[in-house]
Design a protein around this motif. Structure first.
Motif, mmCIF file in Angstrom:
data_model
loop_
_atom_site.group_PDB
_atom_site.id
_atom_site.type_symbol
_atom_site.label_atom_id
_atom_site.label_comp_id
_atom_site.label_asym_id
_atom_site.label_seq_id
_atom_site.Cartn_x
_atom_site.Cartn_y
_atom_site.Cartn_z
ATOM 1 N N GLU A 12 -0.296 1.442 3.862
ATOM 2 C CA GLU A 12 0.111 0.047 3.741
ATOM 3 C C GLU A 12 0.668 -0.484 5.059
ATOM 4 N N GLN A 13 1.407 0.366 5.786
ATOM 5 C CA GLN A 13 1.964 -0.051 7.074
ATOM 6 C C GLN A 13 0.863 -0.245 8.112
ATOM 7 N N ALA A 16 -0.839 -3.470 7.338
ATOM 8 C CA ALA A 16 -0.017 -4.627 7.700
ATOM 9 C C ALA A 16 -0.142 -4.949 9.187
#
Length: 337
Positions: A12-13, A16
């Protein structure tokens, strides 16, 4: 620039950061290494300081890349890229030998060459189905028939296959039959073709142009990689100089140089470089000693009858002897052959 993610960064990072880059007009290319993930970003460096990437969760650091080639640079990826062609790995501890005739001439010729190079230890079969020649009256290849013969040879021997593509039509045909696409020296700066092979999803063998600098060669690879294809093998095949004693001048210094500048594997074609079968063996051994990840060698069952590049093609017996010699050289530099 490259964004180096922390080794513990989550998916997810990473996503992002990619979204943030794309929102600001950058083209983002995640590169997954053994120890870490880096995101290559191509765009306007003037807005770099306003992105706030260093403060985003999971980001370890942001590294500007000063070289014009970004994604293929050693700064983008510290680890060596290993390109997979079928069951063959190019760029690892094993020396990869690609061998076969310059051109596919007939079923009998190709199958004889394929079985011979396979028995001698080659990992990939080469054979041209589309032959861009200096003279329009020279043999131009068998086209799709040649591709079908390469596929048949692969089924019989288990060898992976590579052939040159010269335009959109040949590319569309080749992707259906072979494991790897070659971009020849004359097309190294055919930027539309580079983009198309980049989108093909196939591993690419990129030859250095006749008079190309190392930077121009790496920029050609950047065209391919910018389309999302990182499976690129660079091939040094000699450059044009004032010397006429050999077909080209083999720039062996380019092998360690490029490997210091780029994470991509580098192989050497001593056949096209010298144009003389008597010189192929010495230059092949020297290439391995210089750190080449593999070799591209022309072999023909009957070189005197070859329709293309007979003078530089090894006989079957010569290729068997060369493979034995290469095993000794490879062992001396810490590789297997």
């Amino acid at each position: 620039m490259v964004v180096v993610m922390d080794g513990r960064a989550s998916a997810e990072q990473v996503e992002a950061v990619i979204m943030r880059l794309e929102e600001c007009g950058f083209s983002a290319h995640p590169i997954y290494g053994v120890r870490r993930i880096v995101i290559g970003a191509v765009g306007d460096r003037r807005v770099l300081n306003s992105l706030g990437l260093e403060t985003m969760p999971g980001v370890e650091r942001v590294v500007p890349i000063m070289k014009p080639y970004k994604l293929v640079s050693r700064e983008a990826r510290e680890e060596n890229t290993v390109v997979r062609v079928g069951h063959v790995a190019i760029g690892g501890s094993q020396l990869a030998v690609i061998a076969g005739p310059c051109a596919v001439e007939s079923r009998e010729q190709l199958l004889a060459a394929a079985h011979m190079v396979q028995q001698a230890g080659a990992a990939i079969l080469r054979g041209g189905a589309f032959k861009p020649r200096t003279s329009p009256y020279s043999f131009q290849g068998l086209g799709e028939k040649g591709l079908k013969l390469l596929a048949e040879a692969a089924r019989q021997t288990g060898l992976a296959t590579v052939t040159e593509v010269v335009d959109e039509h040949s590319l569309e045909l080749a992707v259906e039959y072979v494991d790897m696409l070659q971009v020849g020296a004359r097309n190294m700066q055919n930027f539309r073709l580079l983009q198309m092979v980049g989108r093909s999803g196939k591993p690419v063998l990129l030859k250095r142009g006749l008079s190309a600098t190392v930077e121009e060669w790496l920029m050609a690879a950047e065209y391919i990689m910018s389309e999302g294809n990182g499976q690129i093998v660079l091939c040094e095949r000699g450059i044009r100089t004032f010397e006429h004693s050999t077909r080209n001048t083999l720039d062996l210094s380019a092998v360690p140089l490029v490997k210091s500048l780029s994470h991509l594997p580098v192989i050497v074609d001593p056949s096209h470089a010298t144009g003389d079968r008597r010189l192929v063996g010495p230059m092949a051994r020297a290439a391995v000693a210089a750190g080449a990840d593999g070799l591209l060698i022309e072999v023909h069952p009957e070189p005197t009858q070859a329709l293309c590049d007979g003078p530089q093609s090894l006989t079957p017996a010569q290729f068997v002897s060369l493979m034995e010699e290469l095993r000794a050289v490879a062992a001396a530099v810490g590789r297997a052959a």
